[in-house]
Scaffold this motif. Structure first.
Motif, PDB file in Angstrom:
ATOM      1  N   ASN A   1       0.806  -1.223   0.000  1.00  0.00           N
ATOM      2  CA  ASN A   1       0.000   0.000   0.000  1.00  0.00           C
ATOM      3  C   ASN A   1       0.843   1.279   0.000  1.00  0.00           C
ATOM      4  O   ASN A   1       0.516   2.258   0.695  1.00  0.00           O
ATOM      5  CB  ASN A   1      -0.954   0.008   1.212  1.00  0.00           C
ATOM      6  CG  ASN A   1      -1.895  -1.189   1.208  1.00  0.00           C
ATOM      7  OD1 ASN A   1      -2.351  -1.627   0.146  1.00  0.00           O
ATOM      8  ND2 ASN A   1      -2.188  -1.723   2.389  1.00  0.00           N
ATOM      9  N   THR A   2       1.942   1.306  -0.697  1.00  0.00           N
ATOM     10  CA  THR A   2       2.748   2.532  -0.775  1.00  0.00           C
ATOM     11  C   THR A   2       2.138   3.496  -1.775  1.00  0.00           C
ATOM     12  O   THR A   2       1.578   3.085  -2.800  1.00  0.00           O
ATOM     13  CB  THR A   2       4.195   2.208  -1.174  1.00  0.00           C
ATOM     14  OG1 THR A   2       4.930   3.407  -1.250  1.00  0.00           O
ATOM     15  CG2 THR A   2       4.255   1.507  -2.531  1.00  0.00           C
ATOM     16  N   LYS A   3       2.173   4.773  -1.457  1.00  0.00           N
ATOM     17  CA  LYS A   3       1.605   5.789  -2.331  1.00  0.00           C
ATOM     18  C   LYS A   3       2.679   6.582  -3.078  1.00  0.00           C
ATOM     19  O   LYS A   3       2.379   7.584  -3.727  1.00  0.00           O
ATOM     20  CB  LYS A   3       0.752   6.761  -1.506  1.00  0.00           C
ATOM     21  CG  LYS A   3      -0.446   6.094  -0.861  1.00  0.00           C
ATOM     22  CD  LYS A   3      -1.272   7.102  -0.076  1.00  0.00           C
ATOM     23  CE  LYS A   3      -2.502   6.440   0.568  1.00  0.00           C
ATOM     24  NZ  LYS A   3      -3.329   7.410   1.330  1.00  0.00           N
ATOM     25  N   ILE A   4       3.896   6.151  -2.987  1.00  0.00           N
ATOM     26  CA  ILE A   4       5.001   6.856  -3.671  1.00  0.00           C
ATOM     27  C   ILE A   4       5.141   6.279  -5.076  1.00  0.00           C
ATOM     28  O   ILE A   4       5.362   5.082  -5.244  1.00  0.00           O
ATOM     29  CB  ILE A   4       6.319   6.712  -2.899  1.00  0.00           C
ATOM     30  CG1 ILE A   4       6.157   7.243  -1.475  1.00  0.00           C
ATOM     31  CG2 ILE A   4       7.438   7.435  -3.629  1.00  0.00           C
ATOM     32  CD1 ILE A   4       7.385   7.045  -0.608  1.00  0.00           C
ATOM     33  N   ALA A   5       4.996   7.147  -6.097  1.00  0.00           N
ATOM     34  CA  ALA A   5       5.088   6.706  -7.491  1.00  0.00           C
ATOM     35  C   ALA A   5       6.546   6.695  -7.948  1.00  0.00           C
ATOM     36  O   ALA A   5       7.371   7.456  -7.449  1.00  0.00           O
ATOM     37  CB  ALA A   5       4.271   7.642  -8.388  1.00  0.00           C
TER      38      ALA A   5
ATOM     39  N   GLN B   1       8.028  10.048  -8.804  1.00  0.00           N
ATOM     40  CA  GLN B   1       8.467  10.852  -7.674  1.00  0.00           C
ATOM     41  C   GLN B   1       9.894  10.460  -7.262  1.00  0.00           C
ATOM     42  O   GLN B   1      10.698  11.322  -6.888  1.00  0.00           O
ATOM     43  CB  GLN B   1       7.498  10.685  -6.491  1.00  0.00           C
ATOM     44  CG  GLN B   1       6.125  11.279  -6.738  1.00  0.00           C
ATOM     45  CD  GLN B   1       5.172  11.025  -5.580  1.00  0.00           C
ATOM     46  OE1 GLN B   1       5.001   9.884  -5.115  1.00  0.00           O
ATOM     47  NE2 GLN B   1       4.537  12.094  -5.092  1.00  0.00           N
TER      48      GLN B   1
END
Length: 207
Positions: free
Chosen positions: A52-56, A59
Protein backbone atom coordinates in the motif's frame (compact mmCIF):
# COMPACT_ATOMS: atom_id res chain seq x y z
CA UNK A 1 38.82 24.27 -16.23
CA UNK A 2 42.08 26.20 -16.56
CA UNK A 3 42.65 28.19 -19.80
CA UNK A 4 46.44 28.39 -19.37
CA UNK A 5 47.90 26.51 -22.39
CA UNK A 6 50.77 25.01 -20.32
CA UNK A 7 52.66 24.21 -23.52
CA UNK A 8 55.91 23.39 -21.69
CA UNK A 9 54.13 20.83 -19.49
CA UNK A 10 52.53 19.33 -22.60
CA UNK A 11 56.02 18.99 -24.12
CA UNK A 12 57.19 17.06 -21.05
CA UNK A 13 54.16 14.84 -20.35
CA UNK A 14 53.11 14.27 -23.95
CA UNK A 15 49.61 15.61 -23.19
CA UNK A 16 48.17 18.83 -21.82
CA UNK A 17 47.47 18.81 -18.06
CA UNK A 18 44.03 20.29 -18.80
CA UNK A 19 43.21 17.27 -20.97
CA UNK A 20 44.22 14.97 -18.12
CA UNK A 21 42.04 16.85 -15.64
CA UNK A 22 39.11 16.86 -18.07
CA UNK A 23 39.31 13.09 -18.42
CA UNK A 24 39.42 12.68 -14.64
CA UNK A 25 36.41 15.00 -14.31
CA UNK A 26 34.41 13.05 -16.88
CA UNK A 27 35.34 9.73 -15.25
CA UNK A 28 34.19 10.93 -11.78
CA UNK A 29 31.02 12.44 -13.24
CA UNK A 30 30.11 9.23 -15.08
CA UNK A 31 30.70 7.26 -11.91
CA UNK A 32 28.44 9.65 -9.99
CA UNK A 33 25.63 9.24 -12.54
CA UNK A 34 25.97 5.44 -12.45
CA UNK A 35 25.81 5.44 -8.64
CA UNK A 36 22.63 7.53 -8.70
CA UNK A 37 21.00 5.02 -11.07
CA UNK A 38 22.01 2.18 -8.76
CA UNK A 39 20.54 4.01 -5.75
CA UNK A 40 17.33 4.68 -7.71
CA UNK A 41 16.95 1.01 -8.62
CA UNK A 42 17.50 -0.05 -4.99
CA UNK A 43 14.85 2.42 -3.78
CA UNK A 44 12.34 1.25 -6.40
CA UNK A 45 12.99 -2.36 -5.44
CA UNK A 46 12.41 -1.54 -1.76
CA UNK A 47 9.13 0.24 -2.64
CA UNK A 48 7.88 -2.81 -4.51
CA UNK A 49 8.22 -4.77 -1.29
CA UNK A 50 6.18 -2.28 0.77
CA UNK A 51 2.39 -2.83 0.86
CA UNK A 52 0.00 0.00 0.00
CA UNK A 53 2.75 2.53 -0.78
CA UNK A 54 1.61 5.79 -2.33
CA UNK A 55 5.00 6.86 -3.67
CA UNK A 56 5.09 6.71 -7.49
CA UNK A 57 8.27 5.83 -9.48
CA UNK A 58 8.13 9.27 -11.11
CA UNK A 59 8.47 10.85 -7.67
CA UNK A 60 11.52 8.70 -7.01
CA UNK A 61 13.02 9.84 -10.35
CA UNK A 62 12.43 13.52 -9.50
CA UNK A 63 13.99 13.05 -6.08
CA UNK A 64 16.95 11.21 -7.62
CA UNK A 65 17.51 13.98 -10.20
CA UNK A 66 17.30 16.63 -7.50
CA UNK A 67 19.80 14.80 -5.32
CA UNK A 68 22.05 14.23 -8.35
CA UNK A 69 22.03 17.97 -9.11
CA UNK A 70 22.96 18.72 -5.51
CA UNK A 71 25.80 16.18 -5.61
CA UNK A 72 27.07 17.51 -8.95
CA UNK A 73 27.23 21.07 -7.62
CA UNK A 74 29.20 19.90 -4.61
CA UNK A 75 31.43 17.74 -6.82
CA UNK A 76 32.15 20.63 -9.23
CA UNK A 77 33.11 22.87 -6.31
CA UNK A 78 35.47 20.27 -4.85
CA UNK A 79 36.90 19.34 -8.23
CA UNK A 80 37.78 22.97 -9.05
CA UNK A 81 39.88 23.08 -5.88
CA UNK A 82 41.50 19.73 -6.68
CA UNK A 83 42.22 20.88 -10.24
CA UNK A 84 43.92 24.08 -9.07
CA UNK A 85 46.08 22.13 -6.64
CA UNK A 86 47.10 19.48 -9.19
CA UNK A 87 47.82 21.99 -11.95
CA UNK A 88 49.96 24.14 -9.65
CA UNK A 89 51.80 21.50 -7.64
CA UNK A 90 51.76 18.22 -9.57
CA UNK A 91 51.26 18.83 -13.30
CA UNK A 92 53.26 22.05 -13.64
CA UNK A 93 56.96 22.66 -14.32
CA UNK A 94 58.62 25.50 -12.35
CA UNK A 95 59.82 28.45 -14.40
CA UNK A 96 63.45 27.84 -13.37
CA UNK A 97 63.47 24.24 -14.66
CA UNK A 98 64.57 23.32 -18.17
CA UNK A 99 63.81 20.04 -19.90
CA UNK A 100 66.88 18.01 -21.04
CA UNK A 101 66.19 18.74 -24.71
CA UNK A 102 66.16 22.48 -23.96
CA UNK A 103 69.49 22.61 -22.09
CA UNK A 104 71.17 23.83 -25.28
CA UNK A 105 69.10 27.02 -25.13
CA UNK A 106 70.56 27.77 -21.70
CA UNK A 107 74.11 27.08 -22.88
CA UNK A 108 73.86 29.02 -26.15
CA UNK A 109 71.93 32.21 -25.49
CA UNK A 110 71.29 34.49 -28.47
CA UNK A 111 69.65 37.86 -28.67
CA UNK A 112 67.11 38.65 -31.36
CA UNK A 113 69.75 40.57 -33.33
CA UNK A 114 72.24 37.69 -33.08
CA UNK A 115 69.62 35.22 -34.23
CA UNK A 116 68.76 37.43 -37.20
CA UNK A 117 72.47 37.65 -38.05
CA UNK A 118 72.80 33.87 -37.96
CA UNK A 119 69.69 33.51 -40.09
CA UNK A 120 71.12 35.94 -42.63
CA UNK A 121 74.38 33.97 -42.70
CA UNK A 122 72.49 30.73 -43.27
CA UNK A 123 70.58 32.34 -46.15
CA UNK A 124 73.84 33.52 -47.73
CA UNK A 125 75.37 30.04 -47.43
CA UNK A 126 72.28 28.51 -49.02
CA UNK A 127 72.49 30.95 -51.93
CA UNK A 128 76.21 30.25 -52.31
CA UNK A 129 75.56 26.51 -52.33
CA UNK A 130 72.85 26.90 -54.98
CA UNK A 131 75.23 29.01 -57.11
CA UNK A 132 77.96 26.36 -56.80
CA UNK A 133 75.51 23.62 -57.77
CA UNK A 134 74.41 25.63 -60.82
CA UNK A 135 78.04 26.27 -61.80
CA UNK A 136 78.82 22.57 -61.46
CA UNK A 137 75.87 21.67 -63.65
CA UNK A 138 77.01 24.21 -66.26
CA UNK A 139 80.55 22.78 -66.22
CA UNK A 140 79.25 19.25 -66.64
CA UNK A 141 77.04 20.35 -69.55
CA UNK A 142 79.99 22.10 -71.21
CA UNK A 143 82.16 19.03 -70.65
CA UNK A 144 79.59 16.81 -72.34
CA UNK A 145 79.39 19.24 -75.24
CA UNK A 146 83.18 19.24 -75.59
CA UNK A 147 83.18 15.43 -75.62
CA UNK A 148 80.70 15.45 -78.49
CA UNK A 149 82.85 17.93 -80.44
CA UNK A 150 85.92 15.82 -79.71
CA UNK A 151 84.22 12.72 -81.09
CA UNK A 152 83.24 14.55 -84.29
CA UNK A 153 86.77 15.89 -84.75
CA UNK A 154 88.23 12.42 -84.25
CA UNK A 155 85.92 11.09 -86.95
CA UNK A 156 87.06 13.90 -89.28
CA UNK A 157 90.73 13.14 -88.60
CA UNK A 158 90.12 9.47 -89.31
CA UNK A 159 88.53 10.45 -92.60
CA UNK A 160 91.58 12.59 -93.52
CA UNK A 161 93.91 9.75 -92.56
CA UNK A 162 91.97 7.42 -94.84
CA UNK A 163 92.06 9.95 -97.68
CA UNK A 164 95.80 10.39 -97.29
CA UNK A 165 96.29 6.63 -97.37
CA UNK A 166 94.27 6.31 -100.58
CA UNK A 167 96.26 9.08 -102.25
CA UNK A 168 99.54 7.37 -101.32
CA UNK A 169 98.39 4.01 -102.55
CA UNK A 170 97.14 5.29 -105.90
CA UNK A 171 99.80 8.01 -106.29
CA UNK A 172 97.28 10.37 -107.78
CA UNK A 173 99.14 13.51 -108.88
CA UNK A 174 95.91 15.40 -109.52
CA UNK A 175 95.36 15.58 -105.81
CA UNK A 176 98.79 17.04 -105.00
CA UNK A 177 97.65 20.56 -104.25
CA UNK A 178 94.41 19.38 -102.65
CA UNK A 179 96.35 16.91 -100.56
CA UNK A 180 98.70 19.64 -99.30
CA UNK A 181 95.71 21.73 -98.32
CA UNK A 182 94.04 18.80 -96.61
CA UNK A 183 97.26 18.03 -94.75
CA UNK A 184 97.46 21.58 -93.41
CA UNK A 185 93.79 21.44 -92.43
CA UNK A 186 94.35 18.13 -90.70
CA UNK A 187 97.17 19.63 -88.62
CA UNK A 188 94.93 22.55 -87.64
CA UNK A 189 92.20 20.14 -86.58
CA UNK A 190 94.72 18.18 -84.54
CA UNK A 191 95.73 21.40 -82.77
CA UNK A 192 92.08 22.20 -82.07
CA UNK A 193 91.52 18.67 -80.77
CA UNK A 194 94.52 18.99 -78.47
CA UNK A 195 93.23 22.33 -77.16
CA UNK A 196 89.80 20.84 -76.47
CA UNK A 197 91.36 17.89 -74.67
CA UNK A 198 93.36 20.25 -72.41
CA UNK A 199 90.24 22.26 -71.71
CA UNK A 200 88.36 19.09 -70.73
CA UNK A 201 91.10 18.21 -68.27
CA UNK A 202 90.91 21.68 -66.70
CA UNK A 203 87.11 21.40 -66.39
CA UNK A 204 87.41 17.99 -64.72
CA UNK A 205 89.86 19.40 -62.19
CA UNK A 206 87.45 22.24 -61.35
CA UNK A 207 84.72 19.73 -60.57
Amino acid sequence: MSINPMAYEAQFFGFTPQTCMLRVYIAFQDYLFEMMLVVERVILKKLDGLPNTKIAPSQIRKSTEKFLLFMKERFDHLFSKMEAMLLQLVLSIPTNILLPEDKAHEQYLYSKEQFQGLQSEVDQLQQQYKAEVSAGQALRAELEEQKMVQMELEKTLQWFDGLEKVCREHRTSNFKESFAFLTQLSKKLQDVLKEIDEKNKRLQKKE
